[in-house]
Write an enzyme that holds these catalytic residues in place. Structure first.
Site, PDB file in Angstrom:
ATOM      1  N   GLY A   1       2.047   2.066  10.723  1.00 33.31           N
ATOM      2  CA  GLY A   1       2.957   3.196  10.582  1.00 33.31           C
ATOM      3  C   GLY A   1       3.620   3.611  11.882  1.00 33.31           C
TER       4      GLY A   1
ATOM      5  N   GLY B   1       2.580  -1.282   4.285  1.00 35.79           N
ATOM      6  CA  GLY B   1       2.558   0.136   3.947  1.00 35.79           C
ATOM      7  C   GLY B   1       3.950   0.655   3.651  1.00 35.79           C
ATOM      8  N   GLY B   2       4.545   1.332   4.647  1.00 37.94           N
ATOM      9  CA  GLY B   2       5.833   2.013   4.463  1.00 37.94           C
ATOM     10  C   GLY B   2       6.896   1.153   3.792  1.00 37.94           C
TER      11      GLY B   2
ATOM     12  N   GLU C   1      -5.577  -5.389  10.425  1.00 34.69           N
ATOM     13  CA  GLU C   1      -4.583  -4.344  10.674  1.00 34.69           C
ATOM     14  C   GLU C   1      -4.922  -3.617  11.975  1.00 34.69           C
ATOM     15  OE1 GLU C   1      -2.533  -2.977   6.838  1.00 34.69           O
ATOM     16  OE2 GLU C   1      -4.353  -1.826   7.027  1.00 34.69           O
TER      17      GLU C   1
ATOM     18  N   SER D   1       3.187  -2.343  10.318  1.00 31.96           N
ATOM     19  CA  SER D   1       4.634  -2.307  10.527  1.00 31.96           C
ATOM     20  C   SER D   1       5.319  -3.635  10.203  1.00 31.96           C
ATOM     21  CB  SER D   1       4.953  -1.858  11.960  1.00 31.96           C
ATOM     22  OG  SER D   1       4.459  -0.544  12.177  1.00 31.96           O
TER      23      SER D   1
ATOM     24  N   HIS E   1      -9.664   0.767   4.742  1.00 29.54           N
ATOM     25  CA  HIS E   1      -8.390   1.010   5.449  1.00 29.54           C
ATOM     26  C   HIS E   1      -8.663   1.928   6.640  1.00 29.54           C
ATOM     27  CE1 HIS E   1      -4.324   2.315   6.306  1.00 29.54           C
ATOM     28  NE2 HIS E   1      -3.914   1.266   5.622  1.00 29.54           N
TER      29      HIS E   1
ATOM     30  N   ASN F   1       0.878  -1.185   0.000  1.00 28.65           N
ATOM     31  CA  ASN F   1       0.000   0.000   0.000  1.00 28.65           C
ATOM     32  C   ASN F   1       0.907   1.225   0.000  1.00 28.65           C
ATOM     33  OD1 ASN F   1      -1.838   2.033   0.451  1.00 28.65           O
ATOM     34  ND2 ASN F   1      -2.231   1.486   2.602  1.00 28.65           N
ATOM     35  N   TRP F   2       1.008   1.854  -1.157  1.00 27.76           N
ATOM     36  CA  TRP F   2       1.909   3.020  -1.255  1.00 27.76           C
ATOM     37  C   TRP F   2       1.359   4.219  -0.482  1.00 27.76           C
ATOM     38  CZ3 TRP F   2       3.846   3.744  -7.038  1.00 27.76           C
ATOM     39  CH2 TRP F   2       4.640   2.643  -7.387  1.00 27.76           C
ATOM     40  N   LYS F   3       0.106   4.172  -0.082  1.00 27.12           N
ATOM     41  CA  LYS F   3      -0.557   5.337   0.534  1.00 27.12           C
ATOM     42  C   LYS F   3      -0.399   6.539  -0.399  1.00 27.12           C
ATOM     43  CE  LYS F   3       0.508   3.460   5.044  1.00 27.12           C
ATOM     44  NZ  LYS F   3       0.034   3.544   6.404  1.00 27.12           N
TER      45      LYS F   3
ATOM     46  N   GLU G   1      -7.106   4.340   7.767  1.00 29.01           N
ATOM     47  CA  GLU G   1      -6.902   5.774   7.504  1.00 29.01           C
ATOM     48  C   GLU G   1      -8.122   6.380   6.814  1.00 29.01           C
ATOM     49  OE1 GLU G   1      -3.091   5.494   5.536  1.00 29.01           O
ATOM     50  OE2 GLU G   1      -2.171   4.846   7.419  1.00 29.01           O
TER      51      GLU G   1
HETATM   52  C1  PEP Z   1      -0.925  -0.008   5.861  1.00 30.72           C
HETATM   53  O1  PEP Z   1      -0.892   1.131   5.425  1.00 30.72           O
HETATM   54  O2  PEP Z   1      -1.851  -0.755   5.538  1.00 30.72           O
HETATM   55  C2  PEP Z   1       0.150  -0.454   6.735  1.00 30.72           C
HETATM   56  C3  PEP Z   1       0.093  -1.652   7.233  1.00 30.72           C
HETATM   57  O3  PEP Z   1       1.173   0.442   6.970  1.00 30.72           O
HETATM   58  P1  PEP Z   1       2.597   0.124   7.659  1.00 30.72           P
HETATM   59  O4  PEP Z   1       3.100  -1.181   7.068  1.00 30.72           O
HETATM   60  O5  PEP Z   1       3.448   1.283   7.291  1.00 30.72           O
HETATM   61  O6  PEP Z   1       2.352  -0.012   9.116  1.00 30.72           O
END
Ligand code: PEP
Length: 243
Positions: free
Chosen positions: A171, A228-229, A165, A207, A95, A9-11, A97
């Site tokens: 994040g 994500g990141g 999640e 994470s 998600h 997930n590039w966000k 967010e």
């Molecule tokens: C996400 O955005 O779905 C996510 C899991 O982010 P991260 O891996 O950065 O915690």
């Protein structure tokens, strides 16, 4: 047997030039067997770029959200049919967010149905906040979020992917321990039952990095990850997918 899947997930990150480099590195670095799938969910304006760079490769791509509406006076919204025109296989829905911006369970369920209706596989995100975990309501929250989607989809629930999640792990660098994650995945697996839902992949997200992926993936009810990141660096993302 449930397939293994890692979804990036590039966000709201990227740009035409850095995307070119990242997509080329991913394409060059991934030729794994078909029982393991890799996908990335990019911002809507870059779907064409992902399609151009990844067509014919073993990597799928998708959107980070779709509208619950099919068309009409919904300024700024993007329909599932529109993103499907760019060759997407997946669409994230629900998600945290987006839930934090006011999307409720009913809207998430409509989005999952819209994605399926356009031939996409919705990756339905569920998870509790830190306050909910500390209040002992993790199971109730996660099941409530899942049940809203299952009630709308009926038997079509077999065609989705679920990503657990925990919001407190997204994040933050604070990953759920394998046993915390496995406990919730087992709960979801039991809710899905042995019928139509038995083949639904359950991803963990929060994470995930190359150094914690192996322990998470060793859990019996964890079928992969939503990343994500760490999906913004080709080496790190590929290392997670290989773990
Ligand atoms: C996400 O955005 O779905 C996510 C899991 O982010 P991260 O891996 O950065 O915690």
């Amino acid at each position: 047997m449930r397939g293994k899947l890692v979804v990036g997930n590039w966000k709201m990150n990227g740009g035409l030039r850095p995307n070119d480099a990242l997509l080329a590195e991913l394409r060059a670095g991934w030729a794994e067997p078909a029982d393991r799938q890799l996908a990335i969910c990019v911002p809507h304006p870059y779907l064409w770029q992902a399609q151009a760079a990844l067509s014919g490769s073993a990597i799928a791509w998708g959107a980070q959200d779709v509208s619950e509406y099919a068309s009409g006076a919904h300024t700024g919204e993007v329909s599932a049919a529109m993103v499907a025109e760019f060759g997407c296989r997946y669409a994230l829905v629900g998600h945290s967010e987006r839930r934090a911006r006011g999307e409720d369970d009913a809207v998430v369920a409509l989005k999952a149905a819209a994605a399926l209706g356009a031939g996409l596989t919705p990756v339905v995100c569920v998870g509790e906040t830190l306050a909910e975990r500390e209040a002992g309501s993790t199971d109730a929250v996660v099941l409530r979020q899942f049940d809203a989607v299952a009630a709308r989809l009926g038997d079509r629930v077999s065609a989705i992917v679920i990503a657990y999640e925990p919001v407190w792990a997204i994040g933050t660098g604070r990953t759920a321990s394998p046993s915390q994650a496995q406990t919730v995945h087992r709960l979801l697996r039991e809710r899905l039952g042995r019928g139509a839902g038995a083949g639904v992949p359950l991803l963990y997200g929060g994470s995930v990095k190359s150094d914690n992926a192996k322990a998470l993936f060793a859990c019996p009810d964890i079928d992969g990850a939503l990343v994500g990141g760490a999906s913004l660096k080709a080496d790190e993302f590929l290392a997670i997918a290989r773990a």
